[in-house]
Design an enzyme around this catalytic site. Structure first.
Site, PDB file in Angstrom:
ATOM      1  N   SER A 141       0.861  -1.191   0.000  1.00 39.42           N
ATOM      2  CA  SER A 141       0.000   0.000   0.000  1.00 39.42           C
ATOM      3  C   SER A 141       0.897   1.241   0.000  1.00 39.42           C
ATOM      4  CB  SER A 141      -0.839  -0.004   1.278  1.00 39.42           C
ATOM      5  OG  SER A 141      -1.434   1.251   1.501  1.00 39.42           O
ATOM      6  N   TYR A 154      -2.597  -0.066  10.894  1.00 40.59           N
ATOM      7  CA  TYR A 154      -2.603  -0.563   9.510  1.00 40.59           C
ATOM      8  C   TYR A 154      -1.295  -0.179   8.810  1.00 40.59           C
ATOM      9  CZ  TYR A 154      -3.907  -1.204   4.608  1.00 40.59           C
ATOM     10  OH  TYR A 154      -3.928  -1.591   3.293  1.00 40.59           O
ATOM     11  N   LYS A 158       1.809  -2.542   7.181  1.00 34.35           N
ATOM     12  CA  LYS A 158       2.326  -2.472   5.807  1.00 34.35           C
ATOM     13  C   LYS A 158       3.810  -2.063   5.804  1.00 34.35           C
ATOM     14  CE  LYS A 158      -1.418  -3.687   3.480  1.00 34.35           C
ATOM     15  NZ  LYS A 158      -1.489  -4.888   2.638  1.00 34.35           N
TER      16      LYS A 158
HETATM   17  N1  NDP Z   1      -8.892  -0.978  -0.726  1.00 33.30           N
HETATM   18  C1  NDP Z   1      -7.854  -0.180  -0.580  1.00 33.30           C
HETATM   19  O1  NDP Z   1      -7.997   1.066  -0.517  1.00 33.30           O
HETATM   20  C2  NDP Z   1      -6.475  -0.738  -0.537  1.00 33.30           C
HETATM   21  C3  NDP Z   1      -6.220  -2.059  -0.221  1.00 33.30           C
HETATM   22  N2  NDP Z   1      -4.922  -2.503  -0.175  1.00 33.30           N
HETATM   23  C4  NDP Z   1      -4.617  -3.878   0.172  1.00 33.30           C
HETATM   24  O2  NDP Z   1      -5.202  -4.727  -0.797  1.00 33.30           O
HETATM   25  C5  NDP Z   1      -5.448  -6.008  -0.241  1.00 33.30           C
HETATM   26  C6  NDP Z   1      -6.857  -6.449  -0.614  1.00 33.30           C
HETATM   27  O3  NDP Z   1      -7.783  -5.548  -0.069  1.00 33.30           O
HETATM   28  P1  NDP Z   1      -9.174  -5.175  -0.777  1.00 33.30           P
HETATM   29  O4  NDP Z   1      -9.414  -6.048  -1.930  1.00 33.30           O
HETATM   30  O5  NDP Z   1      -9.210  -3.720  -0.954  1.00 33.30           O
HETATM   31  O6  NDP Z   1     -10.188  -5.499   0.416  1.00 33.30           O
HETATM   32  P2  NDP Z   1     -11.352  -6.589   0.570  1.00 33.30           P
HETATM   33  O7  NDP Z   1     -11.837  -6.384   1.962  1.00 33.30           O
HETATM   34  O8  NDP Z   1     -12.310  -6.484  -0.543  1.00 33.30           O
HETATM   35  O9  NDP Z   1     -10.583  -7.982   0.444  1.00 33.30           O
HETATM   36  C7  NDP Z   1      -9.779  -8.486   1.447  1.00 33.30           C
HETATM   37  C8  NDP Z   1      -9.629  -9.961   1.210  1.00 33.30           C
HETATM   38  O10 NDP Z   1      -8.723 -10.503   2.187  1.00 33.30           O
HETATM   39  C9  NDP Z   1      -9.346 -11.636   2.734  1.00 33.30           C
HETATM   40  N3  NDP Z   1      -8.839 -12.022   4.048  1.00 33.30           N
HETATM   41  C10 NDP Z   1      -8.881 -11.366   5.215  1.00 33.30           C
HETATM   42  N4  NDP Z   1      -8.334 -12.097   6.190  1.00 33.30           N
HETATM   43  C11 NDP Z   1      -7.918 -13.261   5.614  1.00 33.30           C
HETATM   44  C12 NDP Z   1      -7.275 -14.429   6.084  1.00 33.30           C
HETATM   45  N5  NDP Z   1      -6.959 -14.577   7.377  1.00 33.30           N
HETATM   46  N6  NDP Z   1      -6.968 -15.412   5.194  1.00 33.30           N
HETATM   47  C13 NDP Z   1      -7.298 -15.296   3.891  1.00 33.30           C
HETATM   48  N7  NDP Z   1      -7.954 -14.231   3.407  1.00 33.30           N
HETATM   49  C14 NDP Z   1      -8.244 -13.225   4.254  1.00 33.30           C
HETATM   50  C15 NDP Z   1     -10.826 -11.303   2.774  1.00 33.30           C
HETATM   51  O11 NDP Z   1     -11.588 -12.481   2.984  1.00 33.30           O
HETATM   52  P3  NDP Z   1     -13.012 -12.487   3.748  1.00 33.30           P
HETATM   53  O12 NDP Z   1     -14.012 -12.124   2.702  1.00 33.30           O
HETATM   54  O13 NDP Z   1     -13.145 -13.883   4.227  1.00 33.30           O
HETATM   55  O14 NDP Z   1     -12.919 -11.486   4.856  1.00 33.30           O
HETATM   56  C16 NDP Z   1     -10.953 -10.716   1.375  1.00 33.30           C
HETATM   57  O15 NDP Z   1     -11.016 -11.730   0.425  1.00 33.30           O
HETATM   58  C17 NDP Z   1      -5.179  -5.880   1.253  1.00 33.30           C
HETATM   59  O16 NDP Z   1      -3.912  -6.399   1.548  1.00 33.30           O
HETATM   60  C18 NDP Z   1      -5.201  -4.373   1.483  1.00 33.30           C
HETATM   61  O17 NDP Z   1      -4.407  -4.013   2.572  1.00 33.30           O
HETATM   62  C19 NDP Z   1      -3.864  -1.692  -0.465  1.00 33.30           C
HETATM   63  C20 NDP Z   1      -4.071  -0.384  -0.786  1.00 33.30           C
HETATM   64  C21 NDP Z   1      -5.374   0.191  -0.827  1.00 33.30           C
HETATM   65  C1  RET Z   2      -3.519  11.751   1.582  1.00 36.32           C
HETATM   66  C2  RET Z   2      -4.015  12.453   2.785  1.00 36.32           C
HETATM   67  C3  RET Z   2      -4.982  11.951   3.633  1.00 36.32           C
HETATM   68  C4  RET Z   2      -5.673  10.660   3.460  1.00 36.32           C
HETATM   69  C5  RET Z   2      -5.283   9.618   2.780  1.00 36.32           C
HETATM   70  C6  RET Z   2      -5.981   8.370   2.718  1.00 36.32           C
HETATM   71  C7  RET Z   2      -7.298   8.220   3.347  1.00 36.32           C
HETATM   72  C8  RET Z   2      -5.370   7.353   2.051  1.00 36.32           C
HETATM   73  C9  RET Z   2      -5.871   6.030   1.977  1.00 36.32           C
HETATM   74  C10 RET Z   2      -5.100   5.056   1.505  1.00 36.32           C
HETATM   75  C11 RET Z   2      -5.485   3.675   1.572  1.00 36.32           C
HETATM   76  C12 RET Z   2      -6.871   3.293   1.865  1.00 36.32           C
HETATM   77  C13 RET Z   2      -4.552   2.723   1.435  1.00 36.32           C
HETATM   78  C14 RET Z   2      -4.803   1.342   1.665  1.00 36.32           C
HETATM   79  O1  RET Z   2      -3.894   0.561   1.838  1.00 36.32           O
HETATM   80  C15 RET Z   2      -5.428  12.722   4.844  1.00 36.32           C
HETATM   81  C16 RET Z   2      -5.331  11.925   6.099  1.00 36.32           C
HETATM   82  C17 RET Z   2      -6.864  13.115   4.650  1.00 36.32           C
HETATM   83  C18 RET Z   2      -4.543  13.927   5.117  1.00 36.32           C
HETATM   84  C19 RET Z   2      -4.007  14.622   3.986  1.00 36.32           C
HETATM   85  C20 RET Z   2      -3.361  13.771   2.985  1.00 36.32           C
END
Ligand code: NDP
Ligand code: RET
Length: 318
Positions: A141, A154, A158
């Site tokens: 992320s 979180y 990461k």
């Molecule tokens: N959405 C975002 O803004 C961002 C997400 N990410 C990362 O992307 C990845 C996917 O997230 P995203 O698709 O957005 O979120 P979702 O919540 O849609 O998907 C998460 C997935 O992880 C699974 N999961 C959670 N715990 C476990 C476990 N113990 N074993 C196996 N599977 C598990 C969930 O399964 P279940 O349905 O069973 O809970 C689900 O399939 C994560 O690593 C997240 O940190 C990175 C940047 C931004």
């Molecule tokens: C950039 C930025 C902000 C928020 C960022 C967010 C919300 C990012 C989300 C990222 C995700 C969801 C990553 C998942 O892995 C704040 C705090 C408003 C402060 C000003 C700058």
């Protein structure tokens, strides 16, 4: 044809689901995808999206990244126990003041996001090293690079992932293995909704009034704006990741969102580390009107681009 085996974790929704479908639909049919999820009762959405690839280039298997036995059983069930590409995607979010979070909640985030990856690698690395071939792709992320207000745990999970991979990458190179970190900014998936619902349940009485107000009135509002203006689709992330796994020399880090890179660049621009912290502080506490106006402008621009695309498509259909 020598197809590569790809194992993806967390495919019940979001990025994992989109990744499985994209890679299984590779134009040259270069991959056999093992799309895994901890609860097979949630396979319906993937089954539907997989369509004709199901049972051909896409297989669904059970795997819980928090359970070593489940990882071992899944890896053992692969043809010859051989894996070419691991995509570690399973993860969960957590937002809010730490005063309001239990140690159990925090440990669950570290156990899934960080130790989940460690457990997977303990199982698959020995064989990859023996064969001197393999690619480990980790959905990290932008928060693996830079902390964000009220995402303390979180972001820490990461950062742990990134530190682990950075250390491991040197050893991996000696065995001809590649490691790639995919670093998305906000992506519109169930992740946001789950984090939001959990945040709404937070007992803010455990925090002082200033912190509680900051969380509700500054973070929650800004975060919603950020998703609406800069959010990518899970399909975007799948497309980026597909490119990375088809490269001869894949990069160690890959950010997926060019609209977000000005923020992460602040980290590299100042070795003292003050620049991103001061800038984020000013964005939300001093120049919030300009910040919000800029986000609204980006949102409008992106909406107009999408709209004109739809109009063009409609025109070409008529
Ligand atoms: N959405 C975002 O803004 C961002 C997400 N990410 C990362 O992307 C990845 C996917 O997230 P995203 O698709 O957005 O979120 P979702 O919540 O849609 O998907 C998460 C997935 O992880 C699974 N999961 C959670 N715990 C476990 C476990 N113990 N074993 C196996 N599977 C598990 C969930 O399964 P279940 O349905 O069973 O809970 C689900 O399939 C994560 O690593 C997240 O940190 C990175 C940047 C931004
Ligand atoms: C950039 C930025 C902000 C928020 C960022 C967010 C919300 C990012 C989300 C990222 C995700 C969801 C990553 C998942 O892995 C704040 C705090 C408003 C402060 C000003 C700058």
């Amino acid at each position: 044809m020598n197809q590569k085996t790809v194992l993806i974790t967390g495919c019940s929704s979001g990025i994992g689901l989109a990744l499985a479908v994209r890679i299984a639909n590779d134009e040259k049919k270069r991959f056999i995808v093992y799309a895994t999820m901890r609860n097979l009762g949630k396979a319906e959405a993937l089954v539907e999206a997989a369509g004709r690839t199901l049972g051909k280039t896409l297989m669904i298997k059970q795997l819980d990244v928090c359970n070593e036995d489940s990882i071992k059983a899944c890896v053992a069930s692969l043809p010859d126990g051989k894996l070419d590409i691991l995509i570690s995607n399973a993860g969960m979010g957590l937002v809010g003041p730490i005063e309001c979070q239990s140690m159990e909640e925090m440990k669950a985030v570290m156990d899934t996001n960080f130790f989940g990856l460690v457990r997977l690698l303990k199982e698959i690395l020995p064989d990859m090293k023996k064969r001197k071939s393999g690619h480990i792709v980790v959905i990290s992320s932008v928060m693996g690079i830079q902390g964000i207000l009220f995402n303390d745990i979180y972001a820490a999970s990461k950062f742990a992932v990134e530190g682990f991979c950075e250390s491991m990458a040197i050893q991996a190179m000696r065995f001809n293995l590649n490691i790639s970190l995919i670093e998305p900014g906000p992506v519109v998936t169930e992740f946001e909704q789950k984090v939001y619902e959990e945040a709404m349940k937070t007992d803010l009485s455990k925090a002082d009034k200033m912190t509680a107000d900051m969380f509700t009135n500054i973070y929650m509002k800004n975060s919603k704006q950020i998703y609406e203006s800069l959010g990518q689709t899970p399909e975007d992330i799948a497309e980026h990741t597909h490119k990375i796994i088809t490269m001869d020399n894949p990069p160690f880090r890959h950010q997926t969102n060019t609209l977000y890179t000005p923020m992460t660049t602040l980290k590299y621009a100042d070795p003292n580390g003050d620049l991103p912290i001061d800038t984020f502080y000013k964005m939300v506490f001093e120049h919030d009107k300009v910040f919000n106006a800029s986000l609204n402008f980006v949102k409008l621009l992106r909406w107009r681009t999408r709209k004109s695309f739809t109009i063009d498509k409609d025109k070409s259909n008529s």
